[in-house]
Design a protein around this motif. Structure first.
Motif, PDB file in Angstrom:
ATOM      1  N   LEU A  92       0.845  -1.189   0.000  1.00  0.00           N
ATOM      2  CA  LEU A  92       0.000   0.000   0.000  1.00  0.00           C
ATOM      3  C   LEU A  92       0.880   1.238   0.000  1.00  0.00           C
ATOM      4  CD1 LEU A  92       0.134   1.280   3.084  1.00  0.00           C
ATOM      5  CD2 LEU A  92      -1.593  -0.427   3.543  1.00  0.00           C
ATOM      6  N   HIS A  93       0.256   2.354  -0.285  1.00  0.00           N
ATOM      7  CA  HIS A  93       0.959   3.635  -0.295  1.00  0.00           C
ATOM      8  C   HIS A  93       0.526   4.450   0.909  1.00  0.00           C
ATOM      9  CE1 HIS A  93       2.092   3.922  -4.795  1.00  0.00           C
ATOM     10  NE2 HIS A  93       1.904   2.677  -4.465  1.00  0.00           N
ATOM     11  N   ILE A  94       1.464   5.213   1.446  1.00  0.00           N
ATOM     12  CA  ILE A  94       1.144   6.250   2.415  1.00  0.00           C
ATOM     13  C   ILE A  94       1.369   7.563   1.688  1.00  0.00           C
ATOM     14  CG2 ILE A  94       1.856   7.434   4.523  1.00  0.00           C
ATOM     15  CD1 ILE A  94       2.609   4.732   5.707  1.00  0.00           C
ATOM     16  N   GLY A  95       0.367   8.415   1.706  1.00  0.00           N
ATOM     17  CA  GLY A  95       0.509   9.684   1.006  1.00  0.00           C
ATOM     18  C   GLY A  95      -0.708  10.558   1.163  1.00  0.00           C
ATOM     19  N   TRP A  96      -0.859  11.486   0.197  1.00  0.00           N
ATOM     20  CA  TRP A  96      -1.944  12.457   0.243  1.00  0.00           C
ATOM     21  C   TRP A  96      -1.879  13.197   1.579  1.00  0.00           C
ATOM     22  CZ3 TRP A  96      -2.305   7.425  -1.278  1.00  0.00           C
ATOM     23  CH2 TRP A  96      -2.574   7.185  -2.611  1.00  0.00           C
ATOM     24  N   THR A  97      -0.657  13.391   2.069  1.00  0.00           N
ATOM     25  CA  THR A  97      -0.454  14.000   3.382  1.00  0.00           C
ATOM     26  C   THR A  97      -0.217  15.489   3.251  1.00  0.00           C
ATOM     27  OG1 THR A  97       0.577  11.950   4.175  1.00  0.00           O
ATOM     28  CG2 THR A  97       0.937  13.933   5.497  1.00  0.00           C
ATOM     29  N   TRP A  98      -0.958  16.269   4.003  1.00  0.00           N
ATOM     30  CA  TRP A  98      -0.722  17.706   4.106  1.00  0.00           C
ATOM     31  C   TRP A  98      -1.097  18.147   5.508  1.00  0.00           C
ATOM     32  CZ3 TRP A  98      -5.567  19.888   4.812  1.00  0.00           C
ATOM     33  CH2 TRP A  98      -6.659  19.215   4.247  1.00  0.00           C
ATOM     34  N   ILE A  99      -0.251  19.008   6.038  1.00  0.00           N
ATOM     35  CA  ILE A  99      -0.519  19.564   7.360  1.00  0.00           C
ATOM     36  C   ILE A  99      -0.353  21.078   7.288  1.00  0.00           C
ATOM     37  CG2 ILE A  99       0.071  17.492   8.676  1.00  0.00           C
ATOM     38  CD1 ILE A  99       2.778  18.663   9.276  1.00  0.00           C
ATOM     39  N   GLY A 100      -1.088  21.749   8.127  1.00  0.00           N
ATOM     40  CA  GLY A 100      -1.036  23.207   8.156  1.00  0.00           C
ATOM     41  C   GLY A 100       0.365  23.715   8.411  1.00  0.00           C
ATOM     42  N   LYS A 101       0.626  24.903   7.920  1.00  0.00           N
ATOM     43  CA  LYS A 101       1.977  25.465   7.999  1.00  0.00           C
ATOM     44  C   LYS A 101       2.481  25.595   9.428  1.00  0.00           C
ATOM     45  CE  LYS A 101       1.661  27.539   3.492  1.00  0.00           C
ATOM     46  NZ  LYS A 101       1.535  28.710   2.664  1.00  0.00           N
ATOM     47  N   LYS A 102       1.600  25.889  10.383  1.00  0.00           N
ATOM     48  CA  LYS A 102       2.063  26.043  11.761  1.00  0.00           C
ATOM     49  C   LYS A 102       2.465  24.713  12.394  1.00  0.00           C
ATOM     50  CE  LYS A 102      -2.123  25.848  14.603  1.00  0.00           C
ATOM     51  NZ  LYS A 102      -2.924  26.556  15.580  1.00  0.00           N
TER      52      LYS A 102
END
Length: 192
Positions: A92-102
Motif C-alpha cells: 500500500l501507499h502512504i501519502g496524500w499528506t498535508w498539514i497546516g503550515k504552523k
C-alpha cells in the motif's frame, strides 16, 4: 478493511468522514499547501470533491483516509491516507499528506508516519509500504528518507499537475523486513 483510529500521546488519526472534514477547511485554504499535488483543495467546493474522492476510494477498499489531530495543541492539523491498497500483494501507499503550515517542522508528521507504518506492518501485516513524491518537493523527499524510505526509482512525467505541468515522481519504499531496524533506529522502539 475499516479505517481505524490510530493514536499515541502526540497525535490522533481519525477516519475522515463527510461529517468531520470541515474541521480542516481553514487549513485546506492555506496558500500553496499542496503545491506539489495533482489535487486542488483551494476552495470549499474543491476540498469537498477531494474528500468525496477519498471516501469513494475507501468504500471500494482502496484507501483509508484520516484527519490528523495534534494532541499537543488540541487542534486539527491536516490529512493523510493509506492508498492504492493491494491486499493480494500486501502493498500500500502512504501519502496524500498535508498539514497546516504552523504544524510543519514540529515533528508531527514523523509521529503520523510512525503510527501508519506500525499499523500497516504490524496489524495489517503488509509486505511493503510505498511513498510517491514530486521530484521537486525536496522537503517531502527528505522527510521520507529520514524515516527509512529508500528511493527505488523516478517515474518520468507520469502525473499531470493542475497547471498542466507533467511532474516526475520519486518512488520510495520500505519493506517489512526493514521495519524492525527502522522502528528502533528512527523511532526509538516506541510503544503503542
Amino acid at each position: 478493511m475499516q479505517t481505524p483510529v490510530l493514536e499515541n500521546q502526540i497525535v490522533k488519526l481519525i477516519p475522515l468522514t463527510i461529517d468531520n472534514y470541515t474541521h480542516l477547511n481553514e487549513i485546506a485554504a492555506e496558500d500553496k499547501l499542496i503545491q506539489y499535488s495533482p489535487s486542488d483543495i483551494s476552495t470549499p467546493e474543491k476540498f469537498l470533491a477531494y474528500v468525496a474522492e477519498a471516501l469513494k476510494g475507501e468504500k471500494a477498499g482502496k484507501t483509508m483516509p484520516f484527519i490528523i489531530y495534534d494532541k499537543r495543541s488540541e487542534s486539527y492539523a491536516g490529512c493523510t491516507r493509506f492508498g492504492l491498497i493491494d491486499p493480494v500483494n500486501k502493498v500500500l501507499h502512504i501519502g496524500w499528506t498535508w498539514i497546516g503550515k504552523k504544524f510543519q517542522g514540529t515533528g508531527l508528521n514523523k509521529e503520523v508516519k510512525y503510527l501508519m507504518l506500525k499499523y500497516a506492518f504490524e496489524v495489517l501485516e503488509f509486505h511493503k509500504i510505498e511513498f510517491r513524491v514530486d521530484e521537486r518537493n525536496l522537503r517531502s523527499r527528505k522527510a521520507v528518507e529520514k524515516i527509512g524510505g529508500k528511493l527505488e526509482g523516478i517515474l518520468r512525467e507520469n502525473v499531470i499537475m493542475t497547471d498542466g505541468f507533467r511532474r516526475n515522481t520519486c518512488c520510495f519504499g520500505i519493506l517489512k523486513s526493514e521495519w524492525p531496524i527502522i522502528k528502533n533506529s528512527v523511532f526509538g522502539q516506541k510503544g503503542s
